[in-house]
Every structure is written in structure tokens, then in C-alpha cells.
Design a protein around this motif. Structure first.
Motif, PDB file in Angstrom:
ATOM      1  N   TRP A 296       1.165  -1.263  -0.029  1.00 54.56           N
ATOM      2  CA  TRP A 296      -0.310  -0.458   0.395  1.00 54.56           C
ATOM      3  C   TRP A 296       0.593   0.967   0.266  1.00 54.56           C
ATOM      4  O   TRP A 296       1.809   1.388   0.771  1.00 54.56           O
ATOM      5  CB  TRP A 296      -0.787  -0.011   0.846  1.00 54.56           C
TER       6      TRP A 296
ATOM      7  N   PRO B 270     -13.422 -10.433   2.204  1.00 51.87           N
ATOM      8  CA  PRO B 270     -13.684  -8.769   1.813  1.00 51.87           C
ATOM      9  C   PRO B 270     -14.367  -8.258   2.841  1.00 51.87           C
ATOM     10  O   PRO B 270     -15.108  -9.111   2.861  1.00 51.87           O
ATOM     11  CB  PRO B 270     -13.748  -8.940   0.443  1.00 51.87           C
TER      12      PRO B 270
ATOM     13  N   THR C 250     -16.093  -4.242   3.342  1.00 51.35           N
ATOM     14  CA  THR C 250     -16.709  -2.948   2.646  1.00 51.35           C
ATOM     15  C   THR C 250     -16.009  -1.924   3.469  1.00 51.35           C
ATOM     16  O   THR C 250     -15.723  -1.905   4.681  1.00 51.35           O
ATOM     17  CB  THR C 250     -17.495  -3.324   2.431  1.00 51.35           C
TER      18      THR C 250
ATOM     19  N   GLY D 216      -3.251  -5.532  -1.052  1.00 49.66           N
ATOM     20  CA  GLY D 216      -4.770  -6.448  -1.339  1.00 49.66           C
ATOM     21  C   GLY D 216      -5.909  -5.098  -1.019  1.00 49.66           C
ATOM     22  O   GLY D 216      -5.442  -4.074  -1.251  1.00 49.66           O
ATOM     23  N   SER D 217      -7.285  -5.778  -1.395  1.00 47.38           N
ATOM     24  CA  SER D 217      -7.780  -4.910  -0.339  1.00 47.38           C
ATOM     25  C   SER D 217      -7.732  -4.303   0.476  1.00 47.38           C
ATOM     26  O   SER D 217      -7.124  -4.182   1.668  1.00 47.38           O
ATOM     27  CB  SER D 217      -9.156  -5.848   0.157  1.00 47.38           C
ATOM     28  N   ASP D 218      -7.846  -2.225   0.234  1.00 46.14           N
ATOM     29  CA  ASP D 218      -7.369  -1.449   1.312  1.00 46.14           C
ATOM     30  C   ASP D 218      -9.000  -0.665   1.823  1.00 46.14           C
ATOM     31  O   ASP D 218      -8.538   0.170   2.080  1.00 46.14           O
ATOM     32  CB  ASP D 218      -6.738  -0.485   0.430  1.00 46.14           C
ATOM     33  N   ALA D 219      -9.822  -1.543   1.905  1.00 46.93           N
ATOM     34  CA  ALA D 219     -11.047  -1.011   2.672  1.00 46.93           C
ATOM     35  C   ALA D 219     -11.522  -0.129   4.332  1.00 46.93           C
ATOM     36  O   ALA D 219     -11.170   1.207   3.930  1.00 46.93           O
ATOM     37  CB  ALA D 219     -12.028  -1.823   2.878  1.00 46.93           C
TER      38      ALA D 219
END
Length: 252
Positions: free
Chosen positions: A100, A173, A175, A198-201
Motif C-alpha cells: 500500500w 473481503p 467493505t 490487497g483490499s484497502d477498505a
């Protein structure tokens, strides 16, 4: 091609599916999760017994390519992969999702380790801490009795753990809306996480709410060919032929 895939990540499962039918793939899982998401192809569970054990497995199973698609912080296993591959001349491909990067509005404090993160929490006098660092890292925060912790992991955390601790057993994942609600509901002062990519929610939610982030840096990059996604790994494997010579393997 006979491939050993060191897995446990989304990228590893995706890659096993992409290679199924084209190559003989065995995915190795560490066995720390009681209900893992099972990949396509053959699966083995458990450790190898260090570098020598992994090298023996590669030799016994006539493995032609070793793929390290473990978590970016699985430094011990990744180090064993480098050493075992070099020991018997099996080429290594590394699959690592990008880390990130801070965006405008972020308040990030980068630290080198979880131990440094614990010191930083105490130094800044943050009192309500959200830990998303995995179940094995909670022990370094165990002596911060002045703090209240919310920890999220797939499996229950190992002891010792902080005295004031609430555990959420959940798997992504996630939200952005859900993460914002979680941070607001628990009045979180700081988010502690590893730079796993990966997902940065949760990072987007922290930015929106002005919550500082303690970001634990990744271990050093391995000295091996590295690709960022399962698709890129499959392309690399299918477009690459290896020639065995007296001195090992080489890419033509």
C-alpha cells in the motif's frame, strides 16, 4: 511441469486454478487455519522441517518449479524456499501483491515491526486500538494495560493477549462502509496493520474518519523473479521453458 505452490493466499488459490489441467500442481498449506479455502489440484498440509526438509520434498516429488505465493509477511517460509531451491537447483518464482501507498488525507506512521508498533501506541497515548495484524502478533501488545483493543482474525488469537481485548472472528473481503461503521462504533484511535496489500477498505475508512494508521513494513524483498498477480504468474510459467544443465536450471 511439476510445480510446488507455497500457498495460503488468494493469489495462490487463483494460480492453482489457472494452472489446473496444464501442469501438475501441489499446493502446500501451513495448516494454521482450521477451515482453509481449498485450492484446485493436489494439497499437502503442514511444515517441511526446514530447508533440508523442503529440499528433500522437492527432490522426492521431482518438482521442476517452486512458486512462493505465501503471505508477504511469511518471511521464514520464503527464506526456506530461496535456500532449498538454490540447494538442489529448482527455480523459484515469487508472487507478491503490491504493498500500500499513503494517499492524500492519510496519517500513517510506518514502523519496522509489531514491537515498534506497540511502543508507538504507548508513546502517542492512543487508548482504543484496532489490530488487524493476525492472531499471532497480539502478544507484543499484552502489557499495554492502559489500552482497549479490538482485534480481528480468522482464528482465535494465541496467548498471551492484551487484558482489555475484544476479538472479532471474521474473514474478508470487507467493505469501506462496513469498516467505517466498525471504526466509528468502537471509537477507534488508531489502526494497526501490516503492509500486506490487497483490499484497502480499512485504510479508506480510516482516511475518511481521520484515524491514524500504524503500518508495519514488509520484510526485505527476495532475490528471485517476482510477479504481482496470479495472472502474471500463470503467464510467466506458461511462457517460460527451463533447460536443465550441469550447473542447474536456466531460462533460455
Amino acid at each position: 511441469m511439476r510445480i510446488l505452490l507455497l500457498g495460503g493466499t488468494t493469489e495462490a488459490r487463483e494460480l492453482a486454478g489457472l494452472l489446473a489441467g496444464e501442469h501438475h500442481v501441489t499446493t502446500s498449506l501451513a495448516g494454521r487455519t482450521r477451515a482453509p479455502r481449498w485450492p484446485d489440484g493436489d494439497v499437502r498440509v503442514g511444515g517441511f522441517g526446514g530447508v533440508d526438509g523442503l529440499a528433500a520434498f522437492l527432490r522426492a516429488e521431482r518438482i521442476e518449479l517452486l512458486v512462493d505465493a505465501t503471505h508477504p509477511f511469511a518471511a521464514t517460509m520464503s527464506g526456506h524456499a530461496v535456500a532449498a531451491g538454490a540447494l538442489i537447483g529448482v527455480p523459484l518464482l515469487v508472487v507478491r501483491r503490491p504493498g500500500w501507498s499513503a494517499a492524500p488525507g492519510d496519517e500513517w506512521h510506518r514502523v519496522a515491526s509489531l514491537a515498534e508498533a506497540a511502543v508507538t501506541v504507548r508513546t502517542h497515548r492512543w487508548r482504543r486500538v484496532f489490530l488487524t495484524t493476525g492472531r499471532q502478533g497480539l502478544s507484543v501488545f499484552a502489557e499495554l494495560d492502559e489500552c482497549w483493543f479490538l482485534a480481528r482474525s480468522v482464528e482465535p488469537p494465541d496467548a498471551p493477549a492484551p487484558r482489555q481485548l475484544r476479538v472479532l472472528l471474521d474473514r474478508g473481503p470487507f467493505t469501506v462502509d462496513g469498516e467505517r461503521a466498525l471504526l466509528a462504533e468502537h471509537r477507534i484511535d488508531v489502526l494497526v496493520t501490516k503492509d500486506s496489500g490487497g483490499s484497502d477498505a480499512k485504510l479508506v475508512a480510516a482516511r475518511a474518519l481521520g484515524v491514524p494508521v500504524l503500518m508495519v513494513d514488509r520484510p526485505p524483498v527476495l532475490a528471485a523473479p517476482t510477479v504481482p498477480t496470479a495472472d502474471a504468474a500463470a503467464a510467466w510459467i506458461n511462457e517460460t521453458a527451463f533447460d536443465q544443465t550441469d550447473t542447474g536450471w536456466s531460462k533460455p
